[in-house]
Design an enzyme around this catalytic site. Structure first.
Site, PDB file in Angstrom:
ATOM      1  N   SER A  83      22.587 -19.670  50.825  1.00 31.50           N
ATOM      2  CA  SER A  83      23.769 -20.057  51.606  1.00 31.50           C
ATOM      3  C   SER A  83      24.077 -19.147  52.785  1.00 31.50           C
ATOM      4  CB  SER A  83      25.003 -20.087  50.702  1.00 31.50           C
ATOM      5  OG  SER A  83      25.122 -21.330  50.095  1.00 31.50           O
ATOM      6  N   LYS A  86      23.747 -20.500  56.185  1.00 30.12           N
ATOM      7  CA  LYS A  86      24.779 -21.382  56.755  1.00 30.12           C
ATOM      8  C   LYS A  86      25.512 -20.698  57.902  1.00 30.12           C
ATOM      9  CE  LYS A  86      25.633 -23.664  52.287  1.00 30.12           C
ATOM     10  NZ  LYS A  86      26.374 -23.559  51.014  1.00 30.12           N
ATOM     11  N   TYR A 209      17.701 -28.434  55.585  1.00 30.49           N
ATOM     12  CA  TYR A 209      18.674 -27.518  54.985  1.00 30.49           C
ATOM     13  C   TYR A 209      18.046 -26.758  53.797  1.00 30.49           C
ATOM     14  CZ  TYR A 209      22.349 -26.140  51.761  1.00 30.49           C
ATOM     15  OH  TYR A 209      23.102 -25.422  50.878  1.00 30.49           O
ATOM     16  N   TYR A 261      33.125 -18.834  49.426  1.00 27.20           N
ATOM     17  CA  TYR A 261      33.485 -20.046  48.691  1.00 27.20           C
ATOM     18  C   TYR A 261      34.969 -20.055  48.345  1.00 27.20           C
ATOM     19  CZ  TYR A 261      28.460 -19.413  47.989  1.00 27.20           C
ATOM     20  OH  TYR A 261      27.134 -19.154  48.164  1.00 27.20           O
ATOM     21  N   VAL A 279      23.329 -17.808  46.510  1.00 26.71           N
ATOM     22  CA  VAL A 279      23.096 -17.810  45.058  1.00 26.71           C
ATOM     23  C   VAL A 279      21.886 -17.023  44.593  1.00 26.71           C
ATOM     24  CG1 VAL A 279      24.283 -19.927  44.386  1.00 26.71           C
ATOM     25  CG2 VAL A 279      21.916 -20.031  45.136  1.00 26.71           C
TER      26      VAL A 279
HETATM   27  N1  GLN Z   1      20.341 -23.949  48.530  1.00 26.59           N
HETATM   28  C1  GLN Z   1      21.509 -23.752  47.710  1.00 26.59           C
HETATM   29  C2  GLN Z   1      22.178 -25.076  47.459  1.00 26.59           C
HETATM   30  O1  GLN Z   1      22.197 -25.890  48.352  1.00 26.59           O
HETATM   31  C3  GLN Z   1      22.433 -22.794  48.395  1.00 26.59           C
HETATM   32  C4  GLN Z   1      23.693 -22.575  47.629  1.00 26.59           C
HETATM   33  C5  GLN Z   1      24.259 -21.190  47.718  1.00 26.59           C
HETATM   34  O2  GLN Z   1      23.606 -20.209  48.043  1.00 26.59           O
HETATM   35  N2  GLN Z   1      25.507 -21.104  47.327  1.00 26.59           N
HETATM   36  O3  GLN Z   1      22.676 -25.335  46.404  1.00 26.59           O
END
Ligand code: GLN
Length: 340
Positions: A83, A86, A209, A261, A279
């Site tokens: 993530s 992003k 993505y 988050y 994650v």
């Molecule tokens: N690739 C992971 C997903 O889309 C990224 C999520 C994350 O790092 N929180 O679920």
């Protein structure tokens, strides 16, 4: 989430630069030593291959806006950016399309819900809400101006590489593991399509993505990428202007409200810095005008944020005087503590 052991560190209110380099090195070493033995939390395994991560890994890197690094532990260990991508894709899209377009097409408000929430989309009339949750990140990747998915991927990979100051590579094992199991993200893509929120093909966009999330980085890379946002868009390692200072401001604002988050408020309350986690266990925390902290440790709390990473950032924010909200009275010494 935060044990208040970091609170025994005096909160410094420090405007301007970081403290002297030898002092930063000492505090980074202290932060690592404090939390290396902490083994709370779980390794993410909803992307099957991430379940094999070594829970003992812990890398901590601070890079300042001049490009000096202070690092301890496994700062060269590679992991998938997940993530955290992003934040940087959002910056690249802001650079291309500008402040207003991104605000209107994606949004900048926290959902208060998990990063992969479908309900958040439904509760908000199809809006992806912000670029730091999966829906908003997929919508942001769709805005990368490209004629094909392959071109979009190359722009994303190239752009993130400019932030890191080196060519980032795809971790194919992570990509394949997620691509085989990402039914929920594909459903999010389709749902956004049904609301007219995604122009390119949704499954192709989710695939780009998924690849961006599988780019392989180190804690050092994260610190350089964050330091680029701290330095008005100039990568301190290469000297390249990657994005404008206005884009850095917009990106850091969204990180402050949405980067951790549904725990973003709690993070800001304790640490007072824009940040993004992923994650696989990475965190980047940015101190505008000063530098950035990059951490890697795969043991996560229930929201998906690295536990050692959060604790190390809390410690360093206090000890290095990074909290954006720590104030001092005019006339007081910059180094004077404002106790909280
Ligand atoms: N690739 C992971 C997903 O889309 C990224 C999520 C994350 O790092 N929180 O679920």
């Amino acid at each position: 989430m935060f044990e208040h052991d970091a609170v025994d560190v005096e909160q410094r209110a420090l405007t301007g630069a970081l403290p002297p380099r030898s002092h930063v090195a000492e505090l980074v070493a202290e932060a690592h030593a404090r939390y290396a033995g902490l083994d709370e939390g779980e390794v993410a395994d909803y992307i099957p291959v991430l379940g094999a991560a070594d829970p003992a890994r812990f890398g901590l890197s601070v890079v300042d806006i001049e490009g000096t690094s202070h690092e301890v532990g496994g700062v060269g260990d590679t992991f998938s950016i997940q993530s955290i991508s992003k934040a940087f894709v959002f910056a690249l899209v802001c650079e291309e399309l500008g402040h207003e377009a991104v605000h209107d097409r994606v949004g900048v408000n926290n959902t208060g819900l998990a990063f992969n929430s479908v309900m958040a989309i439904e509760l908000n009339g199809g809006s992806p809400m912000n670029p730091m949750v999966n829906a908003g990140a997929i919508a942001t990747t769709a805005l990368v101006p490209a004629a094909s998915a392959e071109e979009r991927w190359e722009l994303v990979r190239g752009g993130l590489s400019r932030f890191a100051g080196r060519e980032l590579e795809l971790d194919n094992t992570v990509y394949r593991s997620e691509a085989e199991t990402n039914h929920r993200n594909r459903a999010i893509g389709r749902l956004l399509q049904s609301y007219g929120r995604l122009d390119p093909d949704p499954l192709e966009t989710v695939d780009v993505y998924t690849r961006q999330c599988a780019l392989s980085v180190t804690a050092h890379d994260l610190a350089v990428m964050g330091a680029t946002l701290a330095a008005g868009g100039v990568n301190p390692a290469t000297g390249e202007q990657v994005v404008s200072a206005e884009v850095c401001r917009d990106t850091l604002t969204v990180l402050a409200s949405c980067g951790m988050y549904e725990r973003s408020g709690e993070w800001l309350f304790e640490i007072g810095l824009p940040a993004k986690s992923g994650v696989s266990g990475g965190i980047v925390a940015v101190a505008p005008g000063k530098g950035a902290v990059g951490t890697y440790s795969p043991l996560l709390d229930p929201a998906g944020n690295s536990i050692r990473g959060q604790r190390a950032c809390a410690y360093l924010s206090r000890a290095l005087g990074l909290n954006l909200f720590a104030s001092i009275h005019r006339g007081a010494s910059e180094l004077e503590a404002s106790h909280v």
